[in-house]
Design an enzyme around this catalytic site. Sequence first.
Site, PDB file in Angstrom:
ATOM      1  N   TYR A 101      62.310  19.131  54.256  1.00  8.22           N
ATOM      2  CA  TYR A 101      61.481  19.435  55.321  1.00  8.22           C
ATOM      3  C   TYR A 101      61.419  20.764  55.758  1.00  8.22           C
ATOM      4  O   TYR A 101      62.240  21.340  55.699  1.00  8.22           O
ATOM      5  CB  TYR A 101      62.127  18.578  56.443  1.00  8.22           C
ATOM      6  CG  TYR A 101      61.441  17.234  56.515  1.00  8.22           C
ATOM      7  CD1 TYR A 101      60.723  16.511  55.335  1.00  8.22           C
ATOM      8  CD2 TYR A 101      61.853  16.210  57.392  1.00  8.22           C
ATOM      9  CE1 TYR A 101      60.224  15.177  55.496  1.00  8.22           C
ATOM     10  CE2 TYR A 101      61.525  14.915  57.237  1.00  8.22           C
ATOM     11  CZ  TYR A 101      60.953  14.479  56.508  1.00  8.22           C
ATOM     12  OH  TYR A 101      60.490  13.025  56.361  1.00  8.22           O
TER      13      TYR A 101
ATOM     14  N   PRO B  49      55.096   5.507  63.639  1.00  6.05           N
ATOM     15  CA  PRO B  49      55.026   4.216  64.330  1.00  6.05           C
ATOM     16  C   PRO B  49      53.636   4.328  65.275  1.00  6.05           C
ATOM     17  O   PRO B  49      53.156   3.204  65.675  1.00  6.05           O
ATOM     18  CB  PRO B  49      56.255   4.046  65.180  1.00  6.05           C
ATOM     19  CG  PRO B  49      56.785   5.178  65.188  1.00  6.05           C
ATOM     20  CD  PRO B  49      56.489   5.954  64.169  1.00  6.05           C
TER      21      PRO B  49
ATOM     22  N   ARG C  97      50.635   8.593  63.193  1.00  3.29           N
ATOM     23  CA  ARG C  97      50.502  10.085  63.100  1.00  3.29           C
ATOM     24  C   ARG C  97      49.797  10.503  64.449  1.00  3.29           C
ATOM     25  O   ARG C  97      48.988  11.543  64.228  1.00  3.29           O
ATOM     26  CB  ARG C  97      49.713  10.585  61.971  1.00  3.29           C
ATOM     27  CG  ARG C  97      50.565  10.173  60.580  1.00  3.29           C
ATOM     28  CD  ARG C  97      50.010  10.762  59.355  1.00  3.29           C
ATOM     29  NE  ARG C  97      50.752  10.367  58.377  1.00  3.29           N
ATOM     30  CZ  ARG C  97      51.014   9.298  57.698  1.00  3.29           C
ATOM     31  NH1 ARG C  97      50.342   8.170  58.085  1.00  3.29           N
ATOM     32  NH2 ARG C  97      51.914   9.094  56.786  1.00  3.29           N
TER      33      ARG C  97
END
Length: 334
Positions: A56, A206, A209
């Site tokens: 990331y 959840p 996005r």
Amino acid sequence: MPQRTLPSGFESSAQGFGCMGLTGFFDVSIPEEQGIEVLRKAFALGVTTYNTAYFYGPYTNQRLIGKAFKGMPREKFAITSKWGPMHKDHQFLPLDLSPSACRAAVEASLRDLQMDYIDVLILRAHGNSSNVPLEETIKGMKAMVDEGKVKHLGLSEMAPEDVRRAHAIHPITLVEMEWSLFTRGCEKDLVPLCRELGIGFLAYSPLGRGMLTGKLSLDSLADNDIRRQMPWFQGENAEKNLAVVTRIVALAEKKGCTAGQLALAWVQSRGEDVIPIPGTKSVKYLEENLGALKVKLTSKDLADLEAAILPDEVVGDRYSNLKAMTYEHGSSIS
């Protein structure tokens, strides 16, 4: 903060935190101080599970976490960290899932996190053809457990048959997968298999996005926001999907909560073995997300929510190249 214990014994707050957006990916990166503030506030509010990945940022997310949690009691929080894809110049390199690559990723993560162990090491195959069989990859991950550098193993976006193969080599604690009112494909085969094997879930995105919050403005997305490349957010697809979300907003108003809280409460209702991991760059929205834990859904609420979004009403794939990204098109590893 309500707690959840997965079948393996892994303990977590009922809602975790997805760290990816703190260092770009969705749009421009935020100042480091802001990211640290959000992480420390989450910890202060009782969030114990933080989902990250070596890649990331790329390669900056775990350094931020390391700075934010430096000096905090290590036993009070858990790090779930993915490895697998590698970036160079914003392009994915050929996938290397060899035991030696696993060791290198773990050691780099521990260095960047400034920690002695990772609570759950998660394999993200990313749909590419691997250079080694899955069994050899899992054995390499198991070696990290045996050495005390990792406590548990997990998988991300993995085909059901691959989950079974991996679990036969070493117990899998959790599977990370997208699960929301917009994304329910996992319920057909993956969820039943994991429950048969005693595997829990990290539910990422959840809130669809951001779409399920009812607050998303497509015009406000930065030019480099990856959502601009996702079919959900493009053209007529976006118009139709946002129209569906207005029904969630209306139900939330009746319930006395936000649309995002209602959507999160629905994911939380999927089972005690499900840990949603919404992410945010803002303390304000962090507090709003955690407010979903106070939203109690009745059987009528659940029925109304599921009637509000029918399976064929959400248009467009989750990713522009879904086959390369997810387990849904079969085995992701040779």
